[in-house]
Design a protein around this motif. Structure first.
Motif, PDB file in Angstrom:
ATOM      1  N   LEU A   1       1.018  -1.345   0.050  1.00  0.00           N
ATOM      2  CA  LEU A   1      -0.142   0.020  -0.053  1.00  0.00           C
ATOM      3  C   LEU A   1       0.889   1.055   0.079  1.00  0.00           C
ATOM      4  CD1 LEU A   1      -2.684  -1.113   2.632  1.00  0.00           C
ATOM      5  CD2 LEU A   1      -3.149  -0.602   0.225  1.00  0.00           C
ATOM      6  N   SER A   2       2.002   1.244   0.704  1.00  0.00           N
ATOM      7  CA  SER A   2       2.806   2.441   0.954  1.00  0.00           C
ATOM      8  C   SER A   2       3.457   2.973  -0.583  1.00  0.00           C
ATOM      9  CB  SER A   2       4.005   2.087   1.834  1.00  0.00           C
ATOM     10  OG  SER A   2       4.788   1.111   1.428  1.00  0.00           O
ATOM     11  N   ASP A   3       3.296   1.813  -1.592  1.00  0.00           N
ATOM     12  CA  ASP A   3       3.942   2.336  -2.797  1.00  0.00           C
ATOM     13  C   ASP A   3       2.943   3.312  -3.229  1.00  0.00           C
ATOM     14  OD1 ASP A   3       5.904   0.489  -2.582  1.00  0.00           O
ATOM     15  OD2 ASP A   3       5.077  -1.043  -3.883  1.00  0.00           O
ATOM     16  N   VAL A   4       1.660   3.368  -3.189  1.00  0.00           N
ATOM     17  CA  VAL A   4       0.423   4.438  -3.640  1.00  0.00           C
ATOM     18  C   VAL A   4       0.194   5.234  -2.809  1.00  0.00           C
ATOM     19  CG1 VAL A   4      -1.635   4.334  -4.882  1.00  0.00           C
ATOM     20  CG2 VAL A   4      -0.099   2.507  -5.176  1.00  0.00           C
ATOM     21  N   LEU A   5       0.046   4.788  -1.303  1.00  0.00           N
ATOM     22  CA  LEU A   5      -0.832   5.806  -0.441  1.00  0.00           C
ATOM     23  C   LEU A   5       0.063   6.052   0.926  1.00  0.00           C
ATOM     24  CD1 LEU A   5      -4.202   3.989  -0.128  1.00  0.00           C
ATOM     25  CD2 LEU A   5      -3.781   6.136  -1.354  1.00  0.00           C
ATOM     26  N   GLN A   6      -0.030   7.098   1.430  1.00  0.00           N
ATOM     27  CA  GLN A   6       0.926   7.571   2.640  1.00  0.00           C
ATOM     28  C   GLN A   6      -0.091   8.227   3.571  1.00  0.00           C
ATOM     29  OE1 GLN A   6       3.853   7.144   3.311  1.00  0.00           O
ATOM     30  NE2 GLN A   6       4.205   6.329   1.226  1.00  0.00           N
ATOM     31  N   PRO A   7       0.048   7.786   4.910  1.00  0.00           N
ATOM     32  CA  PRO A   7      -0.999   8.377   5.944  1.00  0.00           C
ATOM     33  C   PRO A   7      -1.267   9.687   5.871  1.00  0.00           C
ATOM     34  CG  PRO A   7       0.575   6.641   6.797  1.00  0.00           C
ATOM     35  CD  PRO A   7       0.878   6.974   5.740  1.00  0.00           C
ATOM     36  N   SER A   8      -2.344  10.224   6.189  1.00  0.00           N
ATOM     37  CA  SER A   8      -2.875  11.496   5.991  1.00  0.00           C
ATOM     38  C   SER A   8      -2.968  12.211   4.641  1.00  0.00           C
ATOM     39  CB  SER A   8      -1.793  12.552   6.821  1.00  0.00           C
ATOM     40  OG  SER A   8      -1.755  12.146   8.143  1.00  0.00           O
ATOM     41  N   GLU A   9      -2.690  11.332   3.546  1.00  0.00           N
ATOM     42  CA  GLU A   9      -2.799  11.749   2.159  1.00  0.00           C
ATOM     43  C   GLU A   9      -4.258  11.869   1.985  1.00  0.00           C
ATOM     44  OE1 GLU A   9      -1.895  10.041  -2.507  1.00  0.00           O
ATOM     45  OE2 GLU A   9      -1.209   9.049  -0.785  1.00  0.00           O
ATOM     46  N   SER A  10      -4.614  12.986   1.211  1.00  0.00           N
ATOM     47  CA  SER A  10      -5.868  13.327   0.821  1.00  0.00           C
ATOM     48  C   SER A  10      -5.935  12.823  -0.721  1.00  0.00           C
ATOM     49  CB  SER A  10      -6.481  14.434   1.231  1.00  0.00           C
ATOM     50  OG  SER A  10      -6.577  14.711   2.794  1.00  0.00           O
ATOM     51  N   ARG A  11      -7.121  12.065  -1.335  1.00  0.00           N
ATOM     52  CA  ARG A  11      -7.313  12.195  -2.692  1.00  0.00           C
ATOM     53  C   ARG A  11      -8.823  11.579  -3.047  1.00  0.00           C
ATOM     54  NH1 ARG A  11      -3.827   7.692  -5.339  1.00  0.00           N
ATOM     55  NH2 ARG A  11      -5.455   8.040  -6.973  1.00  0.00           N
ATOM     56  N   GLU A  12      -9.042  11.266  -4.259  1.00  0.00           N
ATOM     57  CA  GLU A  12     -10.182  10.965  -4.762  1.00  0.00           C
ATOM     58  C   GLU A  12     -10.375   9.406  -4.714  1.00  0.00           C
ATOM     59  OE1 GLU A  12     -12.947  13.270  -7.904  1.00  0.00           O
ATOM     60  OE2 GLU A  12     -11.329  12.189  -8.696  1.00  0.00           O
ATOM     61  N   PHE A  13     -11.631   8.742  -4.272  1.00  0.00           N
ATOM     62  CA  PHE A  13     -12.027   7.481  -4.093  1.00  0.00           C
ATOM     63  C   PHE A  13     -13.222   7.318  -4.845  1.00  0.00           C
ATOM     64  CE2 PHE A  13      -8.957   8.495  -0.645  1.00  0.00           C
ATOM     65  CZ  PHE A  13      -8.143   7.418  -0.684  1.00  0.00           C
ATOM     66  N   PHE A  14     -13.198   5.822  -5.364  1.00  0.00           N
ATOM     67  CA  PHE A  14     -14.635   5.656  -5.975  1.00  0.00           C
ATOM     68  C   PHE A  14     -15.100   4.598  -5.136  1.00  0.00           C
ATOM     69  CE2 PHE A  14     -16.866   2.151  -8.462  1.00  0.00           C
ATOM     70  CZ  PHE A  14     -17.476   3.022  -9.495  1.00  0.00           C
ATOM     71  N   ILE A  15     -16.620   4.842  -4.815  1.00  0.00           N
ATOM     72  CA  ILE A  15     -17.247   3.954  -4.146  1.00  0.00           C
ATOM     73  C   ILE A  15     -17.774   2.724  -4.830  1.00  0.00           C
ATOM     74  CG2 ILE A  15     -19.584   3.896  -2.558  1.00  0.00           C
ATOM     75  CD1 ILE A  15     -19.408   6.793  -1.932  1.00  0.00           C
ATOM     76  N   MET A  16     -17.447   1.546  -4.345  1.00  0.00           N
ATOM     77  CA  MET A  16     -17.704   0.232  -5.033  1.00  0.00           C
ATOM     78  C   MET A  16     -19.204  -0.425  -4.730  1.00  0.00           C
ATOM     79  SD  MET A  16     -14.198  -1.632  -5.301  1.00  0.00           S
ATOM     80  CE  MET A  16     -14.250  -2.139  -3.416  1.00  0.00           C
ATOM     81  N   SER A  17     -19.601  -0.137  -3.461  1.00  0.00           N
ATOM     82  CA  SER A  17     -20.711  -0.852  -3.054  1.00  0.00           C
ATOM     83  C   SER A  17     -21.244  -0.177  -2.011  1.00  0.00           C
ATOM     84  CB  SER A  17     -20.481  -2.375  -2.638  1.00  0.00           C
ATOM     85  OG  SER A  17     -19.344  -2.301  -1.385  1.00  0.00           O
ATOM     86  N   GLU A  18     -22.756  -0.553  -1.568  1.00  0.00           N
ATOM     87  CA  GLU A  18     -23.502   0.092  -0.520  1.00  0.00           C
ATOM     88  C   GLU A  18     -22.921  -0.448   0.870  1.00  0.00           C
ATOM     89  OE1 GLU A  18     -26.266   1.590  -0.892  1.00  0.00           O
ATOM     90  OE2 GLU A  18     -27.022   1.382  -2.853  1.00  0.00           O
ATOM     91  N   GLU A  19     -23.196   0.053   2.078  1.00  0.00           N
ATOM     92  CA  GLU A  19     -22.689   0.131   3.269  1.00  0.00           C
ATOM     93  C   GLU A  19     -22.925  -1.547   3.683  1.00  0.00           C
ATOM     94  OE1 GLU A  19     -24.386   2.538   5.946  1.00  0.00           O
ATOM     95  OE2 GLU A  19     -23.335   4.462   5.212  1.00  0.00           O
ATOM     96  N   ASN A  20     -21.761  -2.086   4.246  1.00  0.00           N
ATOM     97  CA  ASN A  20     -22.258  -3.608   4.753  1.00  0.00           C
ATOM     98  C   ASN A  20     -22.905  -3.511   5.901  1.00  0.00           C
ATOM     99  OD1 ASN A  20     -20.248  -2.858   6.702  1.00  0.00           O
ATOM    100  ND2 ASN A  20     -18.647  -3.990   5.689  1.00  0.00           N
ATOM    101  N   GLU A  21     -23.097  -4.623   6.660  1.00  0.00           N
ATOM    102  CA  GLU A  21     -24.011  -4.778   7.854  1.00  0.00           C
ATOM    103  C   GLU A  21     -23.334  -3.753   8.834  1.00  0.00           C
ATOM    104  OE1 GLU A  21     -20.963  -8.121   7.455  1.00  0.00           O
ATOM    105  OE2 GLU A  21     -22.562  -7.065   6.253  1.00  0.00           O
ATOM    106  N   ASP A  22     -22.063  -3.611   9.046  1.00  0.00           N
ATOM    107  CA  ASP A  22     -21.204  -2.584   9.817  1.00  0.00           C
ATOM    108  C   ASP A  22     -21.446  -0.972   9.675  1.00  0.00           C
ATOM    109  OD1 ASP A  22     -20.505  -4.763  11.375  1.00  0.00           O
ATOM    110  OD2 ASP A  22     -18.760  -5.191  10.078  1.00  0.00           O
ATOM    111  N   GLY A  23     -22.323  -0.983   8.461  1.00  0.00           N
ATOM    112  CA  GLY A  23     -22.334   0.675   7.846  1.00  0.00           C
ATOM    113  C   GLY A  23     -20.880   0.978   7.278  1.00  0.00           C
ATOM    114  N   GLN A  24     -19.989   0.079   6.805  1.00  0.00           N
ATOM    115  CA  GLN A  24     -18.905   0.495   6.389  1.00  0.00           C
ATOM    116  C   GLN A  24     -19.019   0.466   4.638  1.00  0.00           C
ATOM    117  OE1 GLN A  24     -15.118  -2.195   6.551  1.00  0.00           O
ATOM    118  NE2 GLN A  24     -14.502  -0.260   7.695  1.00  0.00           N
ATOM    119  N   LEU A  25     -18.352   1.533   4.011  1.00  0.00           N
ATOM    120  CA  LEU A  25     -18.265   1.522   2.465  1.00  0.00           C
ATOM    121  C   LEU A  25     -16.843   0.904   2.159  1.00  0.00           C
ATOM    122  CD1 LEU A  25     -19.781   4.867   1.984  1.00  0.00           C
ATOM    123  CD2 LEU A  25     -20.764   3.096   1.150  1.00  0.00           C
ATOM    124  N   ALA A  26     -16.978   0.178   0.771  1.00  0.00           N
ATOM    125  CA  ALA A  26     -15.861  -0.192   0.146  1.00  0.00           C
ATOM    126  C   ALA A  26     -15.295   0.773  -0.894  1.00  0.00           C
ATOM    127  CB  ALA A  26     -15.928  -1.904  -0.309  1.00  0.00           C
TER     128      ALA A  26
END
Length: 372
Positions: A121-146
């Protein structure tokens, strides 16, 4: 509207303060006479329910249920397919935790971090980095988005290759594998295929792995996930920039078919059609040519759009049928016959231009004549 409401609340508060002041004046004397001492243990903490009177919420003007409903109105409505801004706050072995302003942190699986292969992951992302993301699915049973970055890169990659195809651009890409049908490359992170028939005749398919090849686009179809490219066409285009119709080139016979022979002329193949071998009728090219024969041919057509070069020996024959009886005579006088061919083309061009000019002049005379 909000300013008016605030003013009304202020006026009501002022009225209540005036009434309270009158009551305080009447009770001030009594208060002074009372014992104002207190015990420290009687003071409740700020978190204790006893520190608030039961009437606090009643006097607030709305209930707890109404307050929760009000907060819900300001919660984001996330839908699959949306692009959202998020901030990375944790990198885990199986993915990344992303804050997108939802009630629960969103999760991006490792396989969705990039369209390209990455070690971690560190090849692409760094902690505190802000960027755009694509929402893949609805929330799961824990209310979490993928979430996904790969989907965004995938969409933009197809947009890019469509633009490159539109521009008829030549690209360079590394061959990472070969199979029975051809070779595999990556273009903007997408997997592309080069059919064996579109690989240069001078290249051995099995030895291509690791080589960077110039390529042209043959097919770009996102719906069918088809990205087909041509090495031969890229070479032909490059070669065509240095070739011209009427030019004599030396080539080698690489293949013979019932309809003609393929001649390698400096890394690209041209077609010597059976009808362009001789003025005399030929049953099959095998009667005249053999694989690996060295010969001179003349270019009679260059089709850069389809990547085709048409060749001829018929136009080089001093006498009809010389390719059948004395091929060497044809090759020895090739340049002389090619010069005559070019002169013939030039005369035909001049004649066509004169005819066009005469037709145009007659048309103008007809238009200028007054109608009776």
């Amino acid at each position: 509207m909000i300013e008016n409401s605030s003013q009304i609340v202020k006026e009501i508060s002022d009225d209540k303060e005036i009434e309270s002041s009158n009551v305080e004046e009447n009770t001030s004397k009594i208060t002074k006479e009372e014992d104002l001492s207190f015990d420290q243990k009687d003071i409740p903490s700020a978190d204790s329910s006893s520190s608030r009177r039961n009437s606090d919420l009643e006097n607030a003007g709305f209930t707890q249920e109404e307050f929760a409903s009000l907060l819900g109105k300001y919660d984001y409505n996330f839908k699959p397919g949306d692009l959202v801004k998020g901030t990375v706050f944790a990198l885990e072995p199986k993915g990344a935790m992303i804050d997108i302003g939802a009630k629960t942190a969103a999760f991006m699986p490792m396989q969705e971090v990039s369209i390209n292969r990455v070690e971690g992951l560190s090849d692409v992302l760094q902690p505190s980095e802000s960027r755009e993301f694509f929402i893949m699915s609805e929330e799961n049973e824990d209310g979490q988005l993928a979430l996904s970055i790969r989907r965004i890169e995938y969409q933009r990659a197809w947009e890019r290759v469509r633009q490159l195809q539109k521009e008829d651009a030549t690209i360079y890409s590394e061959v990472f594998a070969t199979n029975r049908g051809g070779a595999l490359v990556r273009v903007e992170g997408l997997r592309g295929f080069i059919p064996g028939s579109h690989i240069s005749a001078r290249k051995i398919k099995e030895d291509l792995e690791g080589e960077y090849l110039p390529l042209k686009f043959l097919e770009v179809d996102e719906e069918r996930n088809r990205l087909v490219l041509s090495h031969r066409r890229a070479l032909v285009e490059k070669k065509m920039n240095r070739l011209e119709v009427g030019e004599v080139v030396v080539g080698s016979v690489k293949g013979i078919k019932p309809y003609g022979a393929f001649i390698d002329i400096g890394g690209v193949s041209g077609l010597l059609h059976i009808s362009e071998i001789s003025h005399e009728h030929i049953e099959t090219p095998h009667n005249v040519l053999n694989v690996n024969d060295q010969m001179k041919v003349m270019i009679i057509d260059l089709d850069s759009e389809r990547g085709r070069i048409s060749l001829s020996t018929k136009a080089l024959e001093p006498e009809p049928g010389d390719m059948l009886t004395d091929p060497q005579k044809v090759f020895n006088k090739a340049e002389e016959m090619a010069a005559k061919y070019k002169q013939m083309l030039l005369e035909q061009t001049d004649e066509n231009e004169e005819q066009t000019a005469e037709i145009t002049e007659l048309s103008l005379i007809h238009i200028s004549e007054p109608t009776r």
